[in-house]
Design a protein around this motif. Structure first.
Motif, PDB file in Angstrom:
ATOM      1  N   LYS A 221       0.995  -1.180   0.135  1.00 32.41           N
ATOM      2  CA  LYS A 221       0.018  -0.359   0.283  1.00 32.41           C
ATOM      3  C   LYS A 221       0.646   0.848  -0.345  1.00 32.41           C
ATOM      4  O   LYS A 221      -0.144   2.308  -0.426  1.00 32.41           O
ATOM      5  CB  LYS A 221      -1.364   0.065   0.759  1.00 32.41           C
ATOM      6  N   ALA A 222       1.763   1.269   0.605  1.00 31.27           N
ATOM      7  CA  ALA A 222       2.625   2.191   0.494  1.00 31.27           C
ATOM      8  C   ALA A 222       3.140   3.232  -1.266  1.00 31.27           C
ATOM      9  O   ALA A 222       3.501   2.021  -1.383  1.00 31.27           O
ATOM     10  CB  ALA A 222       4.162   2.384   1.304  1.00 31.27           C
ATOM     11  N   GLY A 223       3.560   4.128  -0.802  1.00 27.67           N
ATOM     12  CA  GLY A 223       4.330   4.362  -2.261  1.00 27.67           C
ATOM     13  C   GLY A 223       3.775   6.017  -1.974  1.00 27.67           C
ATOM     14  O   GLY A 223       3.397   6.938  -1.169  1.00 27.67           O
ATOM     15  N   SER A 224       3.968   7.089  -3.271  1.00 29.52           N
ATOM     16  CA  SER A 224       4.043   8.575  -2.810  1.00 29.52           C
ATOM     17  C   SER A 224       2.964   9.289  -2.885  1.00 29.52           C
ATOM     18  O   SER A 224       2.433   9.859  -3.031  1.00 29.52           O
ATOM     19  CB  SER A 224       4.839   8.728  -4.040  1.00 29.52           C
ATOM     20  N   HIS A 225       1.464   8.299  -3.681  1.00 30.56           N
ATOM     21  CA  HIS A 225       0.354   8.549  -3.068  1.00 30.56           C
ATOM     22  C   HIS A 225      -0.514   7.979  -2.414  1.00 30.56           C
ATOM     23  O   HIS A 225      -1.102   8.687  -1.873  1.00 30.56           O
ATOM     24  CB  HIS A 225      -0.294   7.489  -5.291  1.00 30.56           C
ATOM     25  N   ASP A 226       0.487   7.699  -1.286  1.00 30.72           N
ATOM     26  CA  ASP A 226      -0.450   7.360   0.023  1.00 30.72           C
ATOM     27  C   ASP A 226       0.798   7.807   1.251  1.00 30.72           C
ATOM     28  O   ASP A 226       1.266   6.900   2.323  1.00 30.72           O
ATOM     29  CB  ASP A 226      -0.307   5.819   0.387  1.00 30.72           C
ATOM     30  N   LEU A 227       1.517   9.121   0.972  1.00 34.90           N
ATOM     31  CA  LEU A 227       2.355  10.072   2.167  1.00 34.90           C
ATOM     32  C   LEU A 227       1.322  10.040   3.515  1.00 34.90           C
ATOM     33  O   LEU A 227       0.481  10.406   3.574  1.00 34.90           O
ATOM     34  CB  LEU A 227       2.565  10.771   1.764  1.00 34.90           C
ATOM     35  N   ARG A 228       2.105   9.728   4.343  1.00 31.63           N
ATOM     36  CA  ARG A 228       1.171   9.804   5.710  1.00 31.63           C
ATOM     37  C   ARG A 228       2.249  10.130   7.032  1.00 31.63           C
ATOM     38  O   ARG A 228       3.617  10.192   6.895  1.00 31.63           O
ATOM     39  CB  ARG A 228       1.182   8.366   6.220  1.00 31.63           C
ATOM     40  N   TRP A 229       1.549  11.502   7.328  1.00 33.76           N
ATOM     41  CA  TRP A 229       2.350  12.431   7.775  1.00 33.76           C
ATOM     42  C   TRP A 229       2.096  12.240   9.863  1.00 33.76           C
ATOM     43  O   TRP A 229       2.867  12.735   9.864  1.00 33.76           O
ATOM     44  CB  TRP A 229       1.917  13.739   7.460  1.00 33.76           C
ATOM     45  N   GLU A 230       1.370  11.461  10.128  1.00 27.84           N
ATOM     46  CA  GLU A 230       1.099  11.375  11.404  1.00 27.84           C
ATOM     47  C   GLU A 230       0.773   9.859  12.035  1.00 27.84           C
ATOM     48  O   GLU A 230       0.457   9.113  10.458  1.00 27.84           O
ATOM     49  CB  GLU A 230      -0.246  12.097  12.307  1.00 27.84           C
ATOM     50  N   GLU A 231       1.505   9.182  12.744  1.00 31.25           N
ATOM     51  CA  GLU A 231       1.348   8.195  13.053  1.00 31.25           C
ATOM     52  C   GLU A 231      -0.544   7.483  13.377  1.00 31.25           C
ATOM     53  O   GLU A 231      -0.644   8.446  14.328  1.00 31.25           O
ATOM     54  CB  GLU A 231       2.365   7.372  14.351  1.00 31.25           C
TER      55      GLU A 231
ATOM     56  N   SER B 234      10.516  11.422   6.874  1.00 32.06           N
ATOM     57  CA  SER B 234      10.637  12.916   6.422  1.00 32.06           C
ATOM     58  C   SER B 234       9.940  14.205   7.519  1.00 32.06           C
ATOM     59  O   SER B 234      10.320  15.195   7.718  1.00 32.06           O
ATOM     60  CB  SER B 234      10.509  12.936   5.061  1.00 32.06           C
ATOM     61  N   ALA B 235       8.507  13.243   8.471  1.00 35.23           N
ATOM     62  CA  ALA B 235       7.922  13.747   8.771  1.00 35.23           C
ATOM     63  C   ALA B 235       8.265  14.730   9.774  1.00 35.23           C
ATOM     64  O   ALA B 235       7.707  16.265  10.447  1.00 35.23           O
ATOM     65  CB  ALA B 235       6.329  12.767   9.138  1.00 35.23           C
ATOM     66  N   ALA B 236       9.625  13.983  10.570  1.00 36.10           N
ATOM     67  CA  ALA B 236      10.414  14.883  11.441  1.00 36.10           C
ATOM     68  C   ALA B 236      11.079  15.825  11.371  1.00 36.10           C
ATOM     69  O   ALA B 236      12.242  16.377  11.936  1.00 36.10           O
ATOM     70  CB  ALA B 236      11.057  13.584  12.171  1.00 36.10           C
TER      71      ALA B 236
ATOM     72  N   VAL C  20       6.928  15.722   0.126  1.00 34.13           N
ATOM     73  CA  VAL C  20       7.593  15.549   0.961  1.00 34.13           C
ATOM     74  C   VAL C  20       9.035  16.657   1.064  1.00 34.13           C
ATOM     75  O   VAL C  20       9.063  16.769   2.991  1.00 34.13           O
ATOM     76  CB  VAL C  20       9.059  14.105   0.111  1.00 34.13           C
ATOM     77  N   LEU C  21       9.266  17.523   0.259  1.00 37.03           N
ATOM     78  CA  LEU C  21      10.071  18.458   1.115  1.00 37.03           C
ATOM     79  C   LEU C  21       9.305  19.521   1.775  1.00 37.03           C
ATOM     80  O   LEU C  21       9.731  20.178   2.871  1.00 37.03           O
ATOM     81  CB  LEU C  21      10.514  19.803  -0.436  1.00 37.03           C
ATOM     82  N   ALA C  22       7.521  19.719   1.651  1.00 38.34           N
ATOM     83  CA  ALA C  22       7.026  20.906   2.505  1.00 38.34           C
ATOM     84  C   ALA C  22       6.776  19.509   3.694  1.00 38.34           C
ATOM     85  O   ALA C  22       5.836  20.631   4.879  1.00 38.34           O
ATOM     86  CB  ALA C  22       6.180  20.936   1.586  1.00 38.34           C
ATOM     87  N   ARG C  23       6.893  18.261   3.917  1.00 40.00           N
ATOM     88  CA  ARG C  23       6.601  17.579   4.943  1.00 40.00           C
ATOM     89  C   ARG C  23       4.926  17.674   5.172  1.00 40.00           C
ATOM     90  O   ARG C  23       4.650  17.836   6.402  1.00 40.00           O
ATOM     91  CB  ARG C  23       7.541  18.451   6.348  1.00 40.00           C
ATOM     92  N   GLY C  24       3.831  17.041   4.253  1.00 43.46           N
ATOM     93  CA  GLY C  24       3.172  18.058   4.146  1.00 43.46           C
ATOM     94  C   GLY C  24       2.006  19.205   4.824  1.00 43.46           C
ATOM     95  O   GLY C  24       1.323  18.743   4.396  1.00 43.46           O
ATOM     96  N   ARG C  25       3.082  19.937   4.517  1.00 46.30           N
ATOM     97  CA  ARG C  25       1.917  21.228   4.341  1.00 46.30           C
ATOM     98  C   ARG C  25       1.614  21.923   3.482  1.00 46.30           C
ATOM     99  O   ARG C  25       3.373  22.281   2.700  1.00 46.30           O
ATOM    100  CB  ARG C  25       2.867  22.169   5.849  1.00 46.30           C
TER     101      ARG C  25
END
Length: 700
Positions: A176-186, A482-484, A540-545
């Motif tokens: 399921k993991a991929g660039s379309h499924d970026l998760r920024w929170e656990e 990269s979220a941290a 990724v560079l923007a860390r989800g923001r």
């Protein structure tokens, strides 16, 4: 659709189900507290959605399907409440859990300014101050369109097999993991096996509870325990409950035939279901299996179906019985309006209801006596949202748990003698919420249906389970590495935005929402003399923001870059839909250097294509020279030697071919001439079209 006043066709059975109706197969029955029927395609979705003959009138249909609209509505309500933890009561195989477990689109939301100034003029919007004023003038999105940022997700179901499937749905998977499924929170997920009426300490402190199409499957004892458990013990901020509207049933068109293939269209069948009541009884008409009423339900496993008045009364009495009337407020709504259901049908909503004859218990109800006053507010699925009032807090174990145990003992005493008056403070059985006696009484001229003559189900004969909950599975969906990390520099983010424009090739203007949507793929950057290079994805560079991207574009001048390279504009409405745009989708971003940069890249692409074509042409010329030299020396080319070594038959054919020419020339010489002519035909022609795609004709 035939008029209800017309005599029924001989092939159409318009009589209501009776005690002699074929019972559903045992495989389709469910226990009283098991999963909701929201996991598979709804049986009520299959009414009238089959492909009809060309001569027949268009049949009504829910679009989107009722199950999808119901789940989407629940998720949007959770988004508007800003909850961080959710319990799905009666989760089944995890259909709703799978949607709730999806990562948020982005971490931040569009900030709502204290005061929204008027949009600046186009000239002023080129300056930093003007751009900031334009951003502040854009209204934020509606709360129900915010992202859902969950930290904890819990599923509870009394069916162990369903729990095991739900655990697989909730488990993180590398596939399921991929660039379309970026998760920024656990996200932590849990699946528990047990009845929804059984107390579980692990569920305290959760923000929201969701019960989609569950309460109509519960036994009376389980339903009686539910209010106190929800409103006095768990006390979440939000509780969402959906259940079928029994009064909507007569508006489902009657089945053309009990054995008709159009009872359930192929595209609506669940691939995972081995059997279902829909296929056992294609009419989707089932007498009340408990024998308490004469109603005809949508599903064989339903133990109740409420009218709007009954559902509203249950919601109010549930709060009163739990002593929470002052702590919660309830809002009644629905999904799947009658107007939308018949929107594509000629004549609109019919009256009398087309299936009135199939529901004799509703003959005395206003739904069959007069047209619906407001079809836009009359729904196939009823929905109640309980919100805890501000200033009240959730209970934590202690006295509330002791009160629950005391009421459980009271309920156990009631089961020993069904005729004994109820001593529980819980909601009384369903009969209390039947304000219209004709609804459940015998209609003159018809015989009553005895409970013993009806097909029995597990819901009507088996008491609800009391075993404590057992944890089936628990897992953690980790956040992106990269979220941290801190957000990338503004210059890096702007270069990534340029890469999104280059990859999209959609022109020099896109909305910020479109930029973010395409920012999950590696960005392309314009390298000096080397075409396009891949870089890290903008998300990724923007860390989800998204706000980090917007801030980088606003501060281009502060970083020594040309401030006029990025121009903002307010996008008013979505093309063709007339919907006001809000938030990120309302901000248009124009890259002024788009034509210059993309034009240069396309020029390089054309030059590279021509260089490759020229190289291939030179290689072809060298092959011709090698063929000629080989023919003059009488030696075969390596490829010919390989062909000749494949078998004696090839050599004999070559010799016969040379003899037939009568010139005595070696066969290899003839072959060399043929190869030369083929090469000449292949390479001395127009160059092949370039493989590059200019932005003007790109499919984007």
């Amino acid at each position: 659709m035939p008029s209800p006043a017309d005599p029924p066709d001989a092939a159409v059975d318009v009589s209501p189900p009776t005690a002699n109706s074929p019972p559903p197969s045992p495989s389709s029955r469910q226990s009283p507290s098991v999963s909701s029927d929201d996991d598979d395609d709804d049986y009520d979705d299959t009414y009238g959605v089959a492909r009809a003959a060309a001569s027949e009138a268009k049949r009504p249909v829910f679009f989107p399907p009722l199950w999808l609209a119901r789940r989407s509505e629940c998720i949007q309500l959770l988004q508007s409440e800003g909850v961080r933890s959710v319990v799905d009561f009666g989760c089944g195989v995890g259909a709703v859990l799978s949607m709730l477990a999806l990562p948020a689109y982005h971490l931040d939301e569009w900030a709502s300014p204290a005061c929204s100034p008027s949009p600046p003029s186009p000239e002023a919007a080129r300056t930093k101050v003007g751009k900031a004023d334009l951003v502040a003038s854009i209204p934020p999105p509606m709360p129900r369109h915010h992202g859902l940022h969950l930290e904890r997700l819990v599923g509870v179901d009394a069916d162990l097999a369903a729990c095991e499937k739900a655990a697989l749905v909730c488990a993180p998977s590398e596939s399921k993991a991929g660039s379309h499924d970026l998760r920024w929170e656990e996200l932590r997920t849990e699946v528990w096996h047990g009845g929804v009426e059984v107390y579980n300490e692990a569920l305290e402190g959760v923000d929201a509870f969701v019960m989609t199409e569950v309460i109509e499957h519960l036994s009376m004892s389980a339903l009686a325990r539910l209010p106190n458990l929800l409103f006095s013990v768990y006390k979440p901020r939000v509780i969402i409950i959906t259940t079928p509207n029994h009064c909507f049933n007569p508006y489902f068109p009657p089945p053309s035939s009990l054995a008709s293939s159009r009872a359930r269209p192929a595209w609506s069948r669940s691939a995972a279901a081995s059997s279902s009541t829909a296929e056992d009884n294609p009419s989707h008409l089932f007498p009340d299996p408990t024998g308490r009423t004469r109603r005809v339900f949508r599903d064989a496993t339903h133990t109740l179906e409420w009218t709007p008045d009954e559902f509203r009364a249950w919601c109010g009495d549930a709060l009163e019985s739990a002593g929470a009337a002052g702590e919660y407020e309830v809002e009644i709504g629905g999904v799947g309006s009658l107007e939308a259901y018949y929107r594509g049908c000629e004549g609109g909503v019919p009256f009398p209801p087309p299936a009135r004859a199939l529901h004799p218990a509703l003959e005395g109800h206003p739904i069959c006596a007069e047209p619906v006053e407001d079809p836009r507010r009359f729904f196939a699925t009823q929905l109640a949202v309980f919100r805890r009032r501000e200033g009240t807090s959730g209970a934590k174990g202690g006295d509330a748990v002791q009160g629950q145990e005391q009421q459980d003992r009271s309920q156990d005493g009631e089961q020993e003698d069904d005729e004994r008056a109820s001593r529980s403070l819980h909601v009384s059985p369903i009969n209390t919420y039947s304000p219209l006696p004709p609804l459940d009484s015998t209609v003159p001229g018809t015989s009553s249906i005895s409970a013993s003559a009806l097909p029995t189900t597990a819901a009507a004969t088996t008491p609800s389970p009391r075993a404590p909950h057992a944890l089936v599975a628990a897992s953690t969906h980790a956040a992106h590495p990269s979220a941290a990390l801190p957000t990338a520099d503004g210059a890096v983010l702007r270069e990534a935005v340029r890469g999104v424009f280059i990859a999209a090739r959609r022109g020099q203007r896109m909305s910020l929402e479109e930029v973010w949507r395409m920012a999950d793929r590696p960005s392309l950057t314009a390298g000096a003399g080397e075409g396009e290079r891949e870089g890290e994805a903008l998300r990724v560079l923007a860390r989800g923001r998204v706000g980090a991207v917007l801030d980088a574009l606003l501060r281009a001048g502060d970083d020594g870059e040309d401030e006029d390279e990025w121009v903002f504009a307010r996008l008013r409405e979505e093309a063709g839909r007339g919907r006001e745009l809000r938030g990120f989708e309302a901000l248009g971003v124009r890259w002024e250097r788009y034509d210059e940069v993309v034009g240069e890249l396309e020029r390089r692409e054309v030059e590279e294509a021509q260089r490759r074509w020229g190289s291939a042409q030179r290689d072809a010329g060298e092959d011709e020279q090698n063929d000629g030299a080989s023919a003059s020396s009488g030696k075969a080319r390596p490829s010919e030697e390989h062909d000749a070594g494949d078998g004696a038959e090839v050599r004999r054919e070559d010799e016969q071919g040379g003899a037939q020419q009568g010139s005595g020339a070696p066969s290899s010489e003839l072959r060399g001439d043929e190869d030369s002519r083929a090469a000449h035909t292949s390479w001395h022609s127009e160059p092949p079209p370039t493989t590059t795609s200019g932005w003007t004709d790109d499919p984007w």
